[in-house]
Write a protein that holds these residues in place. Structure first.
Motif, PDB file in Angstrom:
ATOM      1  N   LEU A   1      -3.232   5.845  -5.259  1.00  0.00           N
ATOM      2  CA  LEU A   1      -3.263   4.405  -5.513  1.00  0.00           C
ATOM      3  C   LEU A   1      -3.402   4.135  -6.998  1.00  0.00           C
ATOM      4  O   LEU A   1      -4.145   4.824  -7.693  1.00  0.00           O
ATOM      5  CB  LEU A   1      -4.447   3.743  -4.804  1.00  0.00           C
ATOM      6  CG  LEU A   1      -4.317   3.490  -3.301  1.00  0.00           C
ATOM      7  CD1 LEU A   1      -5.629   2.954  -2.761  1.00  0.00           C
ATOM      8  CD2 LEU A   1      -3.214   2.491  -3.013  1.00  0.00           C
ATOM      9  N   ASN A   2      -2.669   3.151  -7.475  1.00  0.00           N
ATOM     10  CA  ASN A   2      -3.009   2.598  -8.783  1.00  0.00           C
ATOM     11  C   ASN A   2      -3.467   1.170  -8.553  1.00  0.00           C
ATOM     12  O   ASN A   2      -3.460   0.682  -7.427  1.00  0.00           O
ATOM     13  CB  ASN A   2      -1.821   2.676  -9.758  1.00  0.00           C
ATOM     14  CG  ASN A   2      -0.636   1.866  -9.272  1.00  0.00           C
ATOM     15  OD1 ASN A   2      -0.785   0.890  -8.546  1.00  0.00           O
ATOM     16  ND2 ASN A   2       0.561   2.258  -9.673  1.00  0.00           N
ATOM     17  N   ARG A   3      -3.905   0.513  -9.579  1.00  0.00           N
ATOM     18  CA  ARG A   3      -4.471  -0.819  -9.391  1.00  0.00           C
ATOM     19  C   ARG A   3      -3.405  -1.916  -9.401  1.00  0.00           C
ATOM     20  O   ARG A   3      -3.741  -3.096  -9.503  1.00  0.00           O
ATOM     21  CB  ARG A   3      -5.555  -1.074 -10.431  1.00  0.00           C
ATOM     22  CG  ARG A   3      -6.791  -0.200 -10.201  1.00  0.00           C
ATOM     23  CD  ARG A   3      -7.925  -0.597 -11.120  1.00  0.00           C
ATOM     24  NE  ARG A   3      -9.147   0.123 -10.824  1.00  0.00           N
ATOM     25  CZ  ARG A   3      -9.531   1.244 -11.422  1.00  0.00           C
ATOM     26  NH1 ARG A   3      -8.757   1.801 -12.351  1.00  0.00           N
ATOM     27  NH2 ARG A   3     -10.669   1.826 -11.100  1.00  0.00           N
ATOM     28  N   LYS A   4      -2.154  -1.544  -9.267  1.00  0.00           N
ATOM     29  CA  LYS A   4      -1.087  -2.522  -9.087  1.00  0.00           C
ATOM     30  C   LYS A   4      -0.819  -2.751  -7.603  1.00  0.00           C
ATOM     31  O   LYS A   4       0.049  -3.527  -7.241  1.00  0.00           O
ATOM     32  CB  LYS A   4       0.195  -2.048  -9.777  1.00  0.00           C
ATOM     33  CG  LYS A   4       0.066  -1.922 -11.292  1.00  0.00           C
ATOM     34  CD  LYS A   4       1.354  -1.406 -11.899  1.00  0.00           C
ATOM     35  CE  LYS A   4       1.218  -1.248 -13.413  1.00  0.00           C
ATOM     36  NZ  LYS A   4       2.444  -0.671 -14.034  1.00  0.00           N
ATOM     37  N   GLY A   5      -1.570  -2.054  -6.768  1.00  0.00           N
ATOM     38  CA  GLY A   5      -1.407  -2.241  -5.329  1.00  0.00           C
ATOM     39  C   GLY A   5      -0.329  -1.375  -4.714  1.00  0.00           C
ATOM     40  O   GLY A   5       0.029  -1.567  -3.556  1.00  0.00           O
TER      41      GLY A   5
END
Length: 226
Positions: A182-186
């Motif tokens: 996961l990255n924080r861009k969803g």
């Protein structure tokens, strides 16, 4: 002197994880710290003999698995002053002084979850002072403990109790990276798309679920996790 705390419970990880975490902290900070390992083990101090690691037994034995992390916020933990907490399954990539020094004494500092849709903190890394954290987390939790049985993990409970509280801030997102999916861009990555790349901006890499650091074949992990 500031506190650095970790939690070792059960047999999920070998005691090497505690030793390696201490080594990584020691190499990557200039801040004077006391390293404290909270545990349910009665023998770890005989297996891992180090004058630089203090072992403290959990006071309560009615918490299971990762929910033991909630005991960090109990006055019985004996944590005085500011405490930086990190899970055992992290890899420190560069200097972490900023994690120790961010915010004010009254602040609770959390790490934003890698999946932004959850809108909660990931409890892999936290900074707190129990002068305020005990009142924000431990006291209301113990009063309403039965209300939280629906929650999957400790971070869900912590996030709910902190919602709307003053003096709660986040570590900058660029300080941390997920090892895998996961990255924080969803964006959620399937296993076939996991490239396990090192983020050049990250100070700490968080492993959540398998693989664990000792299972990684990436050279950049091996060069930091020892």
């Amino acid at each position: 002197m500031l506190n650095f705390a970790c939690v070792y419970y059960g047999d999920k990880y070998s005691v090497d994880y505690v030793r390696i975490l201490y080594n990584m902290v020691q190499r990557n900070t200039k801040v004077a710290f006391k390293f404290i390992c909270f545990t349910d083990s009665t023998s770890i101090h005989r297996t891992l003999t180090s004058k630089n690691i203090e072992f403290r037994q959990f006071k309560r034995h009615d918490f299971q698995g990762w929910f033991n992390k909630l005991q960090l916020f109990s006055p019985d933990s004996g944590l005085v002053g500011n405490t930086l907490y990190m899970d055992l399954d992290i890899v420190i990539l560069k200097n972490i002084d900023d994690f120790f020094l961010i915010g004010k004494d009254k602040n609770f500092v959390g790490m934003n979850d890698f999946n932004p849709t959850t809108k909660i903190f990931n409890s892999s890394i936290m900074k707190f002072n129990n002068e305020t954290a005990s009142k924000m987390i431990w006291e209301p939790y113990m009063k309403r403990r039965g209300d939280f049985k629906r929650h999957h993990g400790d971070q869900n409970i912590i996030s709910e109790l902190l919602k709307g509280q003053p003096d709660v801030i986040s570590f900058p997102d660029e300080w941390t990276q997920s090892y895998k999916w996961l990255n924080r861009k969803g964006e959620r990555y399937g296993r076939d798309r996991m490239t396990y790349e090192k983020d050049p901006n990250a100070k700490v890499c968080v492993f959540h679920g398998r693989p664990n650091p000792h299972e990684s074949t990436q050279l950049w992990v091996k060069n930091h996790w020892y």
